[in-house]
Design a protein around this motif. Structure first.
Motif, short mmCIF file in Angstrom:
data_model
loop_
_atom_site.label_atom_id
_atom_site.label_comp_id
_atom_site.label_asym_id
_atom_site.label_seq_id
_atom_site.Cartn_x
_atom_site.Cartn_y
_atom_site.Cartn_z
N ARG A 177 1.79 12.62 1.76
CA ARG A 177 2.06 11.63 0.73
C ARG A 177 0.75 11.19 0.10
N GLY A 178 0.85 10.74 -1.13
CA GLY A 178 -0.32 10.14 -1.75
C GLY A 178 -0.63 8.80 -1.11
N GLY A 179 -1.90 8.47 -1.05
CA GLY A 179 -2.31 7.24 -0.40
C GLY A 179 -1.98 6.01 -1.22
N VAL A 180 -1.73 4.92 -0.51
CA VAL A 180 -1.48 3.61 -1.11
C VAL A 180 -2.70 2.73 -0.86
N HIS A 181 -3.06 1.92 -1.83
CA HIS A 181 -4.28 1.08 -1.87
C HIS A 181 -5.49 1.75 -1.23
N VAL A 182 -5.79 2.96 -1.72
CA VAL A 182 -6.95 3.73 -1.24
C VAL A 182 -8.24 3.08 -1.76
N ASP A 183 -9.29 3.12 -0.95
CA ASP A 183 -10.60 2.57 -1.31
C ASP A 183 -11.57 3.74 -1.47
N LEU A 184 -12.01 3.96 -2.72
CA LEU A 184 -12.94 5.04 -3.05
C LEU A 184 -14.23 4.46 -3.60
#
Length: 225
Positions: A177-184
C-alpha cells in the motif's frame, strides 16, 4: 531543484523489534538512536524509524525500495527466504518484497551500476493520495517528472532524486500500500526556491532548522534543506 532524498521516516510501534529486523535481517547498522527513534543509512538516505510521539510521525504501511547490486540479489533472496518473499521482474531487473514487523512493504531490487555492496540506497517511495491529478500537479511542480502511468490502477510514477509513486487507495504488487503521512526530506540548493511553486497549495509551510517543512494536500510531510 531537488538534489537528493535525505531521509525517509517510518512509524514503528516497538523500537527493539524494529531494530532486530533492520539490523539482523537487512544488515543495516544503527547510526544513532534515542528513546523515540532509530536512524539507519542506505547510501545518501537516512532511514528513520520513529515511535508516534510527535509530528511529523513517520509513514504508516509505506512501500519503499532498497537498491542492491545485481550480483548480490540472490544472496538477499537466500537470506530472507524464510519470510516467503514475493518476486517480480521489471525487464531484466528483479525485485523481492517482504513485510517488516510494522507492515511496511520492503522491496529489494537490482538497481544501479553494480557499485557498492549491501543495500546501496533507497530508489523508490510510494505515497497514498486522495486525488491523483491534484497530487501529480503538486509533485511535478516540485520538479518530479512523469515516467509511467497505471492502466488498470490509478497510479503515476515520477522521477526525481528517487522514483516516487503516487497511488490512490489500492493494493499493489505483493499487496503493498502507499504510505500515509509519510515524512520525506530532500536536499536542495535553496529551500525557498524549491517550494515556491507549491507554497500556495500546501496545507502548511514552516521554517525549521536549516530549511522549510511543507505539509502536502494529502498530509505528507516534506522537509527541504
Amino acid at each position: 531543484m531537488l538534489q537528493s532524498l535525505d531521509h525517509l521516516a517510518l512509524e514503528v510501534k516497538y523500537l527493539d523489534r524494529a531494530r532486530e529486523f533492520y539490523t539482523t535481517r537487512l544488515g543495516l547498522p544503527v547510526e544513532r538512536e534515542s528513546d523515540t527513534e532509530l536512524v539507519f543509512r542506505a547510501g545518501e538516505t537516512e532511514l528513520v524509524l520513529r515511535r508516534p510521539r510527535a509530528v511529523p510521525r513517520g509513514g504508516l504501511h509505506t512501500h519503499y525500495a532498497f537498491s542492491t547490486p545485481p550480483s548480490e540479489y540472490d544472496d538477499w533472496w537466500a537470506r530472507l527466504e524464510d519470510l516467503e518473499p514475493v518476486e517480480h521482474s521489471f525487464g531484466s531487473a528483479r525485485s523481492l518484497y517482504v513485510d517488516d514487523p510494522d507492515d511496511h512493504c520492503v522491496e529489494i531490487g537490482e538497481a544501479g551500476d553494480g557499485e557498492g555492496s549491501g543495500l546501496t540506497g533507497i530508489f523508490e517511495v510510494v505515497l497514498e493520495v486522495a486525488e491523483l491529478d491534484r497530487a501529480e500537479d503538486f509533485y511535478t511542480d516540485l520538479g518530479f517528472g512523469v515516467v509511467d502511468r497505471g492502466d488498470e490502477r490509478r497510479r503515476v510514477r515520477l522521477a526525481g532524486p528517487m522514483d516516487l509513486e503516487l497511488w490512490e487507495p489500492q493494493l499493489g504488487l505483493a499487496d503493498a500500500r502507499g504510505g500515509v503521512h509519510v515524512d520525506l526530506g530532500f536536499g536542495t540548493a535553496d529551500p525557498d526556491d524549491a517550494v515556491a511553486n507549491v507554497r500556495d497549495r500546501a496545507c502548511a509551510v514552516e521554517r525549521v532548522d536549516g530549511g522549510l517543512r511543507v505539509l502536502d494536500p494529502d498530509g505528507h510531510s516534506l522537509t527541504f534543506e
